[in-house]
Scaffold this motif. Sequence first.
Motif, PDB file in Angstrom:
ATOM      1  N   HIS A  93      23.009   4.665  12.952  1.00 12.80           N
ATOM      2  CA  HIS A  93      21.576   4.640  13.265  1.00 12.80           C
ATOM      3  C   HIS A  93      21.370   4.727  14.778  1.00 12.80           C
ATOM      4  O   HIS A  93      22.246   4.338  15.561  1.00 12.80           O
ATOM      5  CB  HIS A  93      20.935   3.344  12.711  1.00 12.80           C
ATOM      6  N   ASP A 126      17.680   8.673  12.302  1.00 13.29           N
ATOM      7  CA  ASP A 126      16.798   7.594  11.865  1.00 13.29           C
ATOM      8  C   ASP A 126      17.091   7.278  10.403  1.00 13.29           C
ATOM      9  O   ASP A 126      17.939   7.921   9.760  1.00 13.29           O
ATOM     10  CB  ASP A 126      15.320   7.935  12.138  1.00 13.29           C
ATOM     11  N   SER A 127      16.383   6.298   9.851  1.00 18.34           N
ATOM     12  CA  SER A 127      16.763   5.842   8.513  1.00 18.34           C
ATOM     13  C   SER A 127      16.525   6.922   7.461  1.00 18.34           C
ATOM     14  O   SER A 127      17.306   7.032   6.520  1.00 18.34           O
ATOM     15  CB  SER A 127      16.058   4.529   8.161  1.00 18.34           C
ATOM     16  N   PHE A 155      20.395  -3.088   4.630  1.00 18.36           N
ATOM     17  CA  PHE A 155      19.504  -2.365   3.708  1.00 18.36           C
ATOM     18  C   PHE A 155      19.747  -0.855   3.795  1.00 18.36           C
ATOM     19  O   PHE A 155      19.539  -0.127   2.816  1.00 18.36           O
ATOM     20  CB  PHE A 155      18.023  -2.722   3.959  1.00 18.36           C
ATOM     21  N   MET A 156      20.189  -0.374   4.947  1.00 19.12           N
ATOM     22  CA  MET A 156      20.445   1.066   5.103  1.00 19.12           C
ATOM     23  C   MET A 156      21.672   1.475   4.276  1.00 19.12           C
ATOM     24  O   MET A 156      21.669   2.512   3.602  1.00 19.12           O
ATOM     25  CB  MET A 156      20.663   1.425   6.575  1.00 19.12           C
ATOM     26  N   TYR A 205       8.231   0.026   2.903  1.00 23.23           N
ATOM     27  CA  TYR A 205       9.060   0.569   3.967  1.00 23.23           C
ATOM     28  C   TYR A 205      10.518   0.467   3.504  1.00 23.23           C
ATOM     29  O   TYR A 205      10.870  -0.461   2.777  1.00 23.23           O
ATOM     30  CB  TYR A 205       8.832  -0.322   5.175  1.00 23.23           C
ATOM     31  N   ASN A 210      12.908  -0.607   5.007  1.00 26.04           N
ATOM     32  CA  ASN A 210      13.491  -1.862   5.497  1.00 26.04           C
ATOM     33  C   ASN A 210      13.203  -2.973   4.486  1.00 26.04           C
ATOM     34  O   ASN A 210      12.435  -3.897   4.729  1.00 26.04           O
ATOM     35  CB  ASN A 210      12.896  -2.252   6.856  1.00 26.04           C
ATOM     36  N   THR A 256       9.435   5.632   5.293  1.00 18.19           N
ATOM     37  CA  THR A 256      10.027   5.194   6.557  1.00 18.19           C
ATOM     38  C   THR A 256       8.950   5.365   7.618  1.00 18.19           C
ATOM     39  O   THR A 256       7.841   5.851   7.327  1.00 18.19           O
ATOM     40  CB  THR A 256      11.263   6.030   6.972  1.00 18.19           C
ATOM     41  N   SER A 257       9.293   5.006   8.859  1.00 16.25           N
ATOM     42  CA  SER A 257       8.281   5.131   9.914  1.00 16.25           C
ATOM     43  C   SER A 257       7.927   6.594  10.152  1.00 16.25           C
ATOM     44  O   SER A 257       6.856   6.898  10.662  1.00 16.25           O
ATOM     45  CB  SER A 257       8.804   4.493  11.195  1.00 16.25           C
ATOM     46  N   HIS A 276      10.713  -5.677  17.399  1.00 15.19           N
ATOM     47  CA  HIS A 276       9.546  -4.853  17.730  1.00 15.19           C
ATOM     48  C   HIS A 276       8.293  -5.684  17.982  1.00 15.19           C
ATOM     49  O   HIS A 276       7.462  -5.319  18.811  1.00 15.19           O
ATOM     50  CB  HIS A 276       9.299  -3.821  16.627  1.00 15.19           C
ATOM     51  N   HIS A 287       7.285   3.051  18.881  1.00 20.02           N
ATOM     52  CA  HIS A 287       7.617   2.960  17.455  1.00 20.02           C
ATOM     53  C   HIS A 287       6.508   2.186  16.744  1.00 20.02           C
ATOM     54  O   HIS A 287       6.051   1.156  17.260  1.00 20.02           O
ATOM     55  CB  HIS A 287       8.966   2.247  17.284  1.00 20.02           C
ATOM     56  N   SER A 292       8.582   7.710  14.961  1.00 17.36           N
ATOM     57  CA  SER A 292       9.797   7.093  14.423  1.00 17.36           C
ATOM     58  C   SER A 292      10.935   7.394  15.396  1.00 17.36           C
ATOM     59  O   SER A 292      10.789   8.237  16.304  1.00 17.36           O
ATOM     60  CB  SER A 292      10.132   7.702  13.061  1.00 17.36           C
ATOM     61  N   THR A 293      12.092   6.764  15.179  1.00 17.06           N
ATOM     62  CA  THR A 293      13.189   7.003  16.127  1.00 17.06           C
ATOM     63  C   THR A 293      13.640   8.468  16.095  1.00 17.06           C
ATOM     64  O   THR A 293      13.917   9.064  17.133  1.00 17.06           O
ATOM     65  CB  THR A 293      14.380   6.057  15.847  1.00 17.06           C
TER      66      THR A 293
HETATM   67  P1  13P Z   1      13.516   4.327  11.840  1.00  8.77           P
HETATM   68  O1  13P Z   1      13.002   4.500  10.453  1.00  8.77           O
HETATM   69  O2  13P Z   1      12.580   4.900  12.854  1.00  8.77           O
HETATM   70  O3  13P Z   1      14.906   4.804  11.952  1.00  8.77           O
HETATM   71  O4  13P Z   1      13.556   2.759  12.164  1.00  8.77           O
HETATM   72  C1  13P Z   1      14.342   1.891  11.392  1.00  8.77           C
HETATM   73  C2  13P Z   1      14.300   0.524  11.905  1.00  8.77           C
HETATM   74  O5  13P Z   1      15.022  -0.378  11.501  1.00  8.77           O
HETATM   75  C3  13P Z   1      13.336   0.246  12.924  1.00  8.77           C
HETATM   76  O6  13P Z   1      13.531  -1.015  13.418  1.00  8.77           O
END
Ligand code: 13P
Length: 331
Positions: free
Chosen positions: A34, A50-51, A73-74, A122, A124, A138-139, A186, A209, A236-237
């Motif tokens: 990640h 990103d995720s 969780f990922m 989400y 997460n 996701t974000s 965050h 973010h 998002s990232t």
């Molecule tokens: P992303 O979905 O942008 O990769 O972010 C995951 C995450 O854990 C953000 O804190």
Amino acid sequence: MTLTAESTRTGTAPSLRDLVHELAEAKDAVVLAHNYQSPEIQDAAHFVGDSLQLSRIAAETPQTTIIFCGVHFMAETAKILAPDKTVLIPDAAAGCSLADSLTADELRAWKAENPGAVVVSYVNTTAAVKAETDICCTSSNAVEVVASIPADTPVLFGPDQFLGAHVRRVLKRDNIQVWGGECHVHAGINGAELAAKAAADPEAELYVHPECGCATSALYLAGTGVVAADRVKILSTGDMVKAAQGKKTGAVLVATEIGMIHQLRKAAPGVDFRPVNERASCKYMKMITPEKLLRSLREGTDEVHVDPAIAARARASVERMIAIGTPGTGE
Ligand code: 13P
Ligand code: SF4
């Protein structure tokens, strides 16, 4: 000749990347990292992202083993999408304060109070929460996922309150209830800090973010003209990297976990990327060290298991998300 034999012969130590790639090839493994991993882990991995990007790679990769350098969780999401593969995380204790902020029991109770609502979670979240979810997001695609639900259908959005507030703001929809969870990293990037940094650097762009406590402040600064609206980007990232690609000069204030800065600098070496909060480091992400990654490759630790019945229900909500795609990618 193996790297180890070659380094004994020449007296030079092989790089972490070379060692990881050699071991991974021998074990038919792919290493995913990640964007918040430490720079040395990012540089040693086959893919960084990103995720959502990493979930997609996990679902499609031909290797029989996935080593997930990220949080639990990922890795669980990778196992849900690739149940026949061996999924390893170099340290199974790498958790996530945001995923911990909503349990499956709490979600079941919330649903019982709101019959007929569609649940958007989400990624997460634990596999058990995903199993109680209609569509994950996701974000990078939260807005698109909620927009895919008919406008008159109520939505329960969890667990992140700041991402939920962002979705409500963009879609101008008031039938979205948002769970009160947050990521401690965050949430700690606050509006006052962002406003001070933005005022001190009037030319800098802002990459924020949507999980940040300061996302609302960033839009407020843009709305009131304190910062030019086109300087503020909520991303998002993965979208931060896409926004950076092709930029040659200038400065960008980055409001997210500090591991992100490494990929941004690689994407645009001429740009001055600065964290809004230098202390915004996720201790869970940083539990993955080179030593644990090498042990994972050599000894097959720590294997991730998801109960098959929970995984089947969770898979449906993750696959609905993947089918919706991400804005701007054409996917
Ligand atoms: P992303 O979905 O942008 O990769 O972010 C995951 C995450 O854990 C953000 O804190
Ligand atoms: Fe979880 Fe926050 Fe760490 Fe992301 S940065 S993994 S949301 S604790």
